[in-house]
Scaffold this motif. Structure first.
Motif, PDB file in Angstrom:
ATOM      1  N   UNK A   1       0.839  -1.212   0.000  1.00  0.00           N
ATOM      2  CA  UNK A   1       0.000   0.000   0.000  1.00  0.00           C
ATOM      3  C   UNK A   1       0.868   1.253   0.000  1.00  0.00           C
ATOM      4  N   UNK A   2       0.508   2.199  -0.846  1.00  0.00           N
ATOM      5  CA  UNK A   2       1.301   3.423  -0.953  1.00  0.00           C
ATOM      6  C   UNK A   2       0.365   4.588  -1.288  1.00  0.00           C
ATOM      7  N   UNK A   3      -0.152   5.215  -0.231  1.00  0.00           N
ATOM      8  CA  UNK A   3      -1.027   6.369  -0.447  1.00  0.00           C
ATOM      9  C   UNK A   3      -0.251   7.634  -0.096  1.00  0.00           C
ATOM     10  N   UNK A   4       0.503   8.113  -1.083  1.00  0.00           N
ATOM     11  CA  UNK A   4       1.371   9.263  -0.843  1.00  0.00           C
ATOM     12  C   UNK A   4       0.553  10.512  -0.573  1.00  0.00           C
ATOM     13  N   UNK A   5      -0.554  10.647  -1.303  1.00  0.00           N
ATOM     14  CA  UNK A   5      -1.351  11.864  -1.162  1.00  0.00           C
ATOM     15  C   UNK A   5      -1.874  12.016   0.268  1.00  0.00           C
ATOM     16  N   UNK A   6      -2.334  10.913   0.852  1.00  0.00           N
ATOM     17  CA  UNK A   6      -2.830  10.959   2.231  1.00  0.00           C
ATOM     18  C   UNK A   6      -1.713  11.371   3.195  1.00  0.00           C
ATOM     19  N   UNK A   7      -0.470  11.062   2.804  1.00  0.00           N
ATOM     20  CA  UNK A   7       0.675  11.440   3.638  1.00  0.00           C
ATOM     21  C   UNK A   7       1.148  12.863   3.327  1.00  0.00           C
ATOM     22  N   UNK A   8       0.433  13.547   2.427  1.00  0.00           N
ATOM     23  CA  UNK A   8       0.819  14.916   2.074  1.00  0.00           C
ATOM     24  C   UNK A   8       2.036  14.965   1.164  1.00  0.00           C
TER      25      UNK A   8
ATOM     26  N   UNK B   1       7.183   5.902   7.200  1.00  0.00           N
ATOM     27  CA  UNK B   1       8.353   6.699   7.597  1.00  0.00           C
ATOM     28  C   UNK B   1       8.972   7.266   6.311  1.00  0.00           C
ATOM     29  N   UNK B   2       8.510   8.437   5.930  1.00  0.00           N
ATOM     30  CA  UNK B   2       8.866   8.996   4.622  1.00  0.00           C
ATOM     31  C   UNK B   2      10.285   9.528   4.580  1.00  0.00           C
ATOM     32  N   UNK B   3      10.787   9.965   5.741  1.00  0.00           N
ATOM     33  CA  UNK B   3      12.174  10.426   5.787  1.00  0.00           C
ATOM     34  C   UNK B   3      13.107   9.257   5.476  1.00  0.00           C
ATOM     35  N   UNK B   4      12.782   8.108   6.077  1.00  0.00           N
ATOM     36  CA  UNK B   4      13.575   6.903   5.852  1.00  0.00           C
ATOM     37  C   UNK B   4      13.509   6.482   4.376  1.00  0.00           C
ATOM     38  N   UNK B   5      12.316   6.623   3.789  1.00  0.00           N
ATOM     39  CA  UNK B   5      12.179   6.282   2.371  1.00  0.00           C
ATOM     40  C   UNK B   5      13.055   7.198   1.517  1.00  0.00           C
ATOM     41  N   UNK B   6      13.029   8.505   1.827  1.00  0.00           N
ATOM     42  CA  UNK B   6      13.820   9.479   1.066  1.00  0.00           C
ATOM     43  C   UNK B   6      15.311   9.191   1.160  1.00  0.00           C
TER      44      UNK B   6
ATOM     45  N   UNK C   1      13.162  10.658 -10.149  1.00  0.00           N
ATOM     46  CA  UNK C   1      11.974  10.857  -9.314  1.00  0.00           C
ATOM     47  C   UNK C   1      12.374  11.557  -8.029  1.00  0.00           C
ATOM     48  N   UNK C   2      11.439  12.339  -7.477  1.00  0.00           N
ATOM     49  CA  UNK C   2      11.680  13.015  -6.204  1.00  0.00           C
ATOM     50  C   UNK C   2      10.444  12.853  -5.331  1.00  0.00           C
ATOM     51  N   UNK C   3      10.663  12.505  -4.061  1.00  0.00           N
ATOM     52  CA  UNK C   3       9.572  12.400  -3.089  1.00  0.00           C
ATOM     53  C   UNK C   3       9.435  13.768  -2.428  1.00  0.00           C
ATOM     54  N   UNK C   4       8.325  14.456  -2.712  1.00  0.00           N
ATOM     55  CA  UNK C   4       8.232  15.862  -2.269  1.00  0.00           C
ATOM     56  C   UNK C   4       6.954  16.120  -1.473  1.00  0.00           C
ATOM     57  N   UNK C   5       7.044  16.981  -0.435  1.00  0.00           N
ATOM     58  CA  UNK C   5       5.818  17.420   0.235  1.00  0.00           C
ATOM     59  C   UNK C   5       4.918  18.090  -0.806  1.00  0.00           C
ATOM     60  N   UNK C   6       3.606  17.758  -0.760  1.00  0.00           N
ATOM     61  CA  UNK C   6       2.659  18.254  -1.779  1.00  0.00           C
ATOM     62  C   UNK C   6       2.762  19.754  -2.004  1.00  0.00           C
ATOM     63  N   UNK C   7       2.888  20.501  -0.900  1.00  0.00           N
ATOM     64  CA  UNK C   7       2.885  21.962  -1.046  1.00  0.00           C
ATOM     65  C   UNK C   7       4.201  22.498  -1.605  1.00  0.00           C
ATOM     66  N   UNK C   8       5.181  21.624  -1.788  1.00  0.00           N
ATOM     67  CA  UNK C   8       6.450  22.085  -2.377  1.00  0.00           C
ATOM     68  C   UNK C   8       6.632  21.624  -3.830  1.00  0.00           C
ATOM     69  N   UNK C   9       5.599  20.955  -4.365  1.00  0.00           N
ATOM     70  CA  UNK C   9       5.761  20.343  -5.691  1.00  0.00           C
ATOM     71  C   UNK C   9       6.174  21.365  -6.750  1.00  0.00           C
ATOM     72  N   UNK C  10       5.436  22.478  -6.810  1.00  0.00           N
ATOM     73  CA  UNK C  10       5.742  23.511  -7.815  1.00  0.00           C
ATOM     74  C   UNK C  10       7.146  24.072  -7.599  1.00  0.00           C
TER      75      UNK C  10
END
Ligand code: ADP
Ligand code: MG
Length: 399
Positions: A211-218, A304-309, A357-366
């Motif tokens: 399961x990978x719901x990135x959007x729910x994780x922001x 644990x998104x920091x660990x993933x990054x 690819x980059x794992x980014x906080x939603x509000x930093x995408x742009x």
């Protein structure tokens, strides 16, 4: 900012229109199959290792109708509407080339495996970027393989049927198109599940959905298409494969991934210490990359998104230094994304261009996309294109 995937009704009408324009008739079925982006586990598929791709919302649509003779007619958006016409017997290794080999190859592989096919008319429409490392090739093969299997009256529903089709598409790409692809792309296009990454074990071809719901994780998974492909590097993929095979043979194993079953870090190090130079570096990448796939799966399960990054960053370093498949465009994109706030970034796909690819906080995408574009400009590199990768479904019938 991002290039949008076509919603299914758009893809269906584009493929249907192309079919009508080329053959002056309506298709009987339309199938769609996706491109993919690999979260982690690069150059591990042909080494019998683990990979963790996701299917993209970007799909190739195949509109098809059976014929009563052995004629095959094909059109693809790629070739200025040029129509290819031949017979089932023309479709074989050495018999077709370029885009026709990718479109028609699955017909050969299916027949080799005992599936009875009649002739067919086929029109493709695709929003999977080509040559961007997002696997437009597997999207085409898998859409066609699904459509032909369905016309032959065989089921494409269960995972065993999908695994068989994926293997046939690999065979088609290897032998008809002549490209030494490893198997991850076709497995993703046919066996992935929406909302999940696909944990693929290339040793026994088994899969698990993570399961990978990135959007729910922001978060968003931003794909940076560098829009370059260093063609000087065209033999490099094959060379990496050969080096890995030689290294495996030297260590007395069938594939480097077999070393993963040595259960201590110490034991793995001892095995690697028997290799030198290039072989040692390539093998070290394969083994550490397999470990990073497990790390990213654990991180996804623990959210644990920091660990993933961090694991993504380490994957890029390993591909850059040990496997030597990165290039300046990919390195610049990855560094700029991290500096602008990505939790992690890496090249994805075979390398020497293509996508990162980059794992980014939603509000930093742009902001991250803007920083990557600015960095490319500053270095005099081509301006990249961007996509947001949402884990999507595998191939299916859409009309
Ligand atoms: P990638 O799979 O990363 O996009 P490849 O080099 O593996 O790159 O495959 C690209 C090739 O696949 C194209 O050059 C073309 O021959 C074939 N292909 C991709 N999309 C299509 C399409 N819509 N119609 C026909 N052939 C396609
Ligand atoms: Mg490909």
């Amino acid at each position: 900012m991002s290039e949008q995937a076509w919603p299914d009704p758009d893809g269906v009408s584009r493929a249907t229109e192309a079919f009508r324009a080329a053959f002056d008739a309506a298709p009987e079925q339309v199938w769609a199959s996706p491109g993919r982006v690999n979260l982690v586990g690069e150059h591990t598929d042909y080494n019998g290792g683990l990979a963790l791709p996701i299917a993209l919302p970007h799909r190739t649509f195949a509109a098809i109708a059976p014929r009563s003779d052995r004629t095959v007619r094909l059109v693809s958006g790629l070739d200025d509407g040029h129509r290819w016409e031949g017979t089932l017997d023309d479709i074989r290794p050495g018999g077709v080339s370029d885009w026709v080999a990718y479109c028609a190859g699955p017909a050969w592989a299916l027949r080799e495996d005992g599936v009875e096919l009649s002739g067919f008319d086929l029109a493709l429409a695709s929003c999977v970027p080509t040559g961007a490392g997002l696997s437009s090739s597997a999207a085409v093969e898998c859409a066609v393989a699904l459509a032909l299997t369905s016309l032959a009256g065989e089921s494409t529903d269960d995972d065993a049927a999908r695994a068989r089709l994926a293997a046939l598409c690999v065979r088609a790409e290897n032998e008809v198109a002549g490209a030494p692809t490893g198997g991850m792309d076709q497995a993703t296009s046919l066996r992935a599940k929406a909302g999940h990454a696909l944990l693929l074990d290339c040793r026994d071809d088994s899969v698990e959905h993570v399961a990978l719901d990135l959007e729910a994780a922001g978060l968003a998974l931003l794909v940076v298409d560098t829009r370059v492909h260093h063609s000087l590097a065209d033999g490099q993929y094959g060379r990496r494969r050969t080096t890995c095979e030689t290294a495996a043979a030297r260590l007395g194993v069938t594939q480097l991934g077999d070393l993963d079953s040595i259960d201590t870090e110490n034991g793995r190090q001892t095995a690697l210490a028997r290799l030198d130079g290039e072989e040692a570096r390539r093998a070290r990448h394969v083994l550490t990359e397999i470990a990073r796939v497990r790390e990213v799966v654990d991180a996804a399960r623990a959210q644990d998104w920091t660990r993933m990054g961090t694991a993504m960053d380490a994957s890029h370093e390993s591909l850059r230094v040990d496997y030597e498949v990165s290039c300046v465009e990919l390195d610049v994109a990855v560094e700029a994304a991290r500096a602008a706030g990505a939790l992690g970034a890496r090249m994805t796909g075979g390398g020497f261009g293509g996508s990162a690819i980059a794992l980014v906080p939603l509000d930093l995408t742009e902001q991250v996309a803007g920083a990557v574009t600015a960095a490319a400009r500053e270095r005099g590199l081509r301006e990249p294109a961007f996509h947001v990768a949402v884990p999507s479904a595998s191939g299916e019938r859409v009309a």
